[in-house]
Design a protein around this motif. Structure first.
Motif, PDB file in Angstrom:
ATOM      1  N   SER A   1      10.876 -10.835  -0.427  1.00  0.00           N
ATOM      2  CA  SER A   1      10.410 -10.980   0.955  1.00  0.00           C
ATOM      3  C   SER A   1      11.608 -11.103   1.883  1.00  0.00           C
ATOM      4  CB  SER A   1       9.509 -12.206   1.105  1.00  0.00           C
ATOM      5  OG  SER A   1       8.402 -12.135   0.216  1.00  0.00           O
ATOM      6  N   LYS A   2      11.669 -10.237   2.867  1.00  0.00           N
ATOM      7  CA  LYS A   2      12.795 -10.254   3.793  1.00  0.00           C
ATOM      8  C   LYS A   2      12.726 -11.494   4.676  1.00  0.00           C
ATOM      9  CE  LYS A   2      15.340  -7.198   6.888  1.00  0.00           C
ATOM     10  NZ  LYS A   2      15.365  -5.868   7.543  1.00  0.00           N
ATOM     11  N   LYS A   3      13.822 -12.230   4.727  1.00  0.00           N
ATOM     12  CA  LYS A   3      13.873 -13.437   5.539  1.00  0.00           C
ATOM     13  C   LYS A   3      14.255 -13.076   6.965  1.00  0.00           C
ATOM     14  CE  LYS A   3      15.419 -17.152   3.513  1.00  0.00           C
ATOM     15  NZ  LYS A   3      16.285 -18.132   2.825  1.00  0.00           N
ATOM     16  N   PRO A   4      13.692 -13.758   7.951  1.00  0.00           N
ATOM     17  CA  PRO A   4      14.023 -13.439   9.350  1.00  0.00           C
ATOM     18  C   PRO A   4      15.482 -13.740   9.646  1.00  0.00           C
ATOM     19  CG  PRO A   4      12.733 -15.461   9.195  1.00  0.00           C
ATOM     20  CD  PRO A   4      12.721 -14.857   7.828  1.00  0.00           C
ATOM     21  N   ALA A   5      16.055 -12.974  10.557  1.00  0.00           N
ATOM     22  CA  ALA A   5      17.452 -13.180  10.938  1.00  0.00           C
ATOM     23  C   ALA A   5      17.603 -14.519  11.628  1.00  0.00           C
ATOM     24  CB  ALA A   5      17.904 -12.059  11.856  1.00  0.00           C
ATOM     25  N   GLU A   6      18.733 -15.173  11.396  1.00  0.00           N
ATOM     26  CA  GLU A   6      19.004 -16.449  12.040  1.00  0.00           C
ATOM     27  C   GLU A   6      19.277 -16.223  13.524  1.00  0.00           C
ATOM     28  OE1 GLU A   6      21.965 -18.710  10.101  1.00  0.00           O
ATOM     29  OE2 GLU A   6      21.276 -18.220   8.087  1.00  0.00           O
ATOM     30  N   PRO A   7      18.894 -17.191  14.356  1.00  0.00           N
ATOM     31  CA  PRO A   7      19.114 -17.048  15.800  1.00  0.00           C
ATOM     32  C   PRO A   7      20.592 -16.861  16.117  1.00  0.00           C
ATOM     33  CG  PRO A   7      17.655 -18.889  15.323  1.00  0.00           C
ATOM     34  CD  PRO A   7      18.215 -18.442  14.019  1.00  0.00           C
ATOM     35  N   GLU A   8      20.890 -16.080  17.165  1.00  0.00           N
ATOM     36  CA  GLU A   8      22.275 -15.869  17.568  1.00  0.00           C
ATOM     37  C   GLU A   8      22.913 -17.189  17.982  1.00  0.00           C
ATOM     38  OE1 GLU A   8      22.701 -12.938  20.526  1.00  0.00           O
ATOM     39  OE2 GLU A   8      21.643 -11.374  19.409  1.00  0.00           O
ATOM     40  N   GLY A   9      24.164 -17.331  17.627  1.00  0.00           N
ATOM     41  CA  GLY A   9      24.882 -18.543  17.968  1.00  0.00           C
ATOM     42  C   GLY A   9      24.850 -19.583  16.883  1.00  0.00           C
TER      43      GLY A   9
ATOM     44  N   THR B   1       6.064  -1.098  -5.197  1.00  0.00           N
ATOM     45  CA  THR B   1       5.455  -0.849  -3.892  1.00  0.00           C
ATOM     46  C   THR B   1       6.263  -1.519  -2.791  1.00  0.00           C
ATOM     47  OG1 THR B   1       4.036  -2.810  -3.945  1.00  0.00           O
ATOM     48  CG2 THR B   1       3.176  -0.798  -4.979  1.00  0.00           C
ATOM     49  N   LYS B   2       5.928  -1.157  -1.548  1.00  0.00           N
ATOM     50  CA  LYS B   2       6.624  -1.759  -0.410  1.00  0.00           C
ATOM     51  C   LYS B   2       5.678  -1.917   0.775  1.00  0.00           C
ATOM     52  CE  LYS B   2       8.188   2.704   1.416  1.00  0.00           C
ATOM     53  NZ  LYS B   2       9.339   3.512   1.860  1.00  0.00           N
TER      54      LYS B   2
ATOM     55  N   ASN C   1       0.815  -1.219   0.000  1.00  0.00           N
ATOM     56  CA  ASN C   1       0.000   0.000   0.000  1.00  0.00           C
ATOM     57  C   ASN C   1       0.848   1.269   0.000  1.00  0.00           C
ATOM     58  OD1 ASN C   1       1.003  -0.226   2.549  1.00  0.00           O
ATOM     59  ND2 ASN C   1      -0.969  -0.470   3.580  1.00  0.00           N
ATOM     60  N   ASN C   2       2.176   1.129  -0.076  1.00  0.00           N
ATOM     61  CA  ASN C   2       3.065   2.282  -0.196  1.00  0.00           C
ATOM     62  C   ASN C   2       3.769   2.209  -1.543  1.00  0.00           C
ATOM     63  OD1 ASN C   2       2.667   3.416   2.473  1.00  0.00           O
ATOM     64  ND2 ASN C   2       3.775   1.634   3.245  1.00  0.00           N
ATOM     65  N   MET C   3       3.514   3.201  -2.402  1.00  0.00           N
ATOM     66  CA  MET C   3       4.060   3.175  -3.757  1.00  0.00           C
ATOM     67  C   MET C   3       5.260   4.094  -3.877  1.00  0.00           C
ATOM     68  SD  MET C   3       2.165   4.079  -7.390  1.00  0.00           S
ATOM     69  CE  MET C   3       0.986   2.745  -7.177  1.00  0.00           C
TER      70      MET C   3
ATOM     71  N   ARG D   1       8.636  -6.448   2.776  1.00  0.00           N
ATOM     72  CA  ARG D   1       8.819  -6.924   1.407  1.00  0.00           C
ATOM     73  C   ARG D   1       8.605  -5.809   0.396  1.00  0.00           C
ATOM     74  NH1 ARG D   1       3.807 -10.533  -0.883  1.00  0.00           N
ATOM     75  NH2 ARG D   1       2.214  -8.917  -0.796  1.00  0.00           N
ATOM     76  N   ILE D   2       9.113  -6.064  -0.803  1.00  0.00           N
ATOM     77  CA  ILE D   2       8.941  -5.164  -1.933  1.00  0.00           C
ATOM     78  C   ILE D   2       8.275  -5.942  -3.060  1.00  0.00           C
ATOM     79  CG2 ILE D   2      10.198  -3.927  -3.752  1.00  0.00           C
ATOM     80  CD1 ILE D   2      12.197  -3.065  -1.662  1.00  0.00           C
ATOM     81  N   ALA D   3       7.289  -5.344  -3.688  1.00  0.00           N
ATOM     82  CA  ALA D   3       6.594  -5.974  -4.813  1.00  0.00           C
ATOM     83  C   ALA D   3       6.677  -5.047  -6.015  1.00  0.00           C
ATOM     84  CB  ALA D   3       5.133  -6.262  -4.455  1.00  0.00           C
TER      85      ALA D   3
END
Length: 230
Positions: free
Chosen positions: A194-202, A45-46, A26-28, A50-52
């Motif tokens: 699509s932004k992937k979640p950060a991997e757990p620390e360690g 858009t964003k 909904n943000n162009m 994510r960005i589409a």
């Protein structure tokens, strides 16, 4: 055939285009608001994660009349009357087919320039109806791990088409991402990052994601806009 006993309805390809539109954020980006190509364009858009990007290649079968209709208000009353006479006498079609020489016609300089531009658009439309166009896309200021998915709607499928990515890959973005898209006539491409979640620390090999600056630099050739997103 709706009268057949085994009739079953199925969505046409345009249904998947509407599905693409529903996946836009909904943000162009403002770059989407300044197309400078009569046939191909982009909607970028964003959302928060994510960005589409939707890129289309549509060749208007009535490009001449569409162009003249959009610009008829710039003509004087006499020039509009002259243009109408060309249309009703079928001379406009002959001009577009280059069977009549615009320079030798008794028309104003402004109307001649308008018809010349319409003639050029008609030539390009005839060419692009059967020609693949390349679009160079550049995305910058986005860092981190992203899932890349590209969807396509074109003449390869007309009904009951699965809405699945034609291409899917993982991207680790640290530099501007560049890609050349080959657009078939009357086709729509959608790219979703699509932004992937950060991997757990360690976790071995884990990396720290950088926040996305969320800025699309440009889409050029044939869509050439130098304005950056805010």
């Amino acid at each position: 055939d709706s009268d057949a006993s085994e009739y079953k309805g199925a969505p046409k390809s345009i249904y998947n285009v509407f599905r693409m539109l529903s996946n836009l954020g909904n943000n162009m980006f403002r770059v989407s608001l300044k197309p400078n190509d009569e046939f191909a364009g982009v909607i970028a858009t964003k959302t928060q994660d994510r960005i589409a990007i939707l890129v289309y290649n549509y060749i208007d079968p009535e490009i001449v009349r569409s162009y003249l209709s959009r610009n008829i208000s710039t003509l004087s009353g006499a020039e509009r009357k002259a243009l109408l006479n060309l249309i009703t006498s079928d001379k406009l079609e002959k001009i577009m087919l280059r069977q009549l020489d615009i320079s030798k016609m008794r028309l104003s300089k402004k109307l001649k320039a308008l018809l010349k531009k319409a003639q050029e658009l008609n030539d390009r439309a005839e060419k692009f109806k059967s020609t693949t166009r390349n679009v160079n896309m550049s995305i910058k200021n986005i860092k981190g791990n992203y899932l890349y998915q590209r969807y396509v709607v074109d003449s390869s499928c007309s009904t009951n088409c699965a809405f699945t990515p034609l291409e899917e890959k993982n991207l680790n973005l640290s530099e501007p991402y560049k890609e050349t898209l080959a657009l078939n006539p009357y086709s729509v491409n959608m790219i979703i990052l699509s932004k992937k979640p950060a991997e757990p620390e360690g976790t071995a090999g884990a990396t720290i994601e950088q926040p996305a600056a969320e800025n699309i630099e440009k889409v050029s050739s044939p869509i050439d806009s130098k304005e950056k997103a805010p």
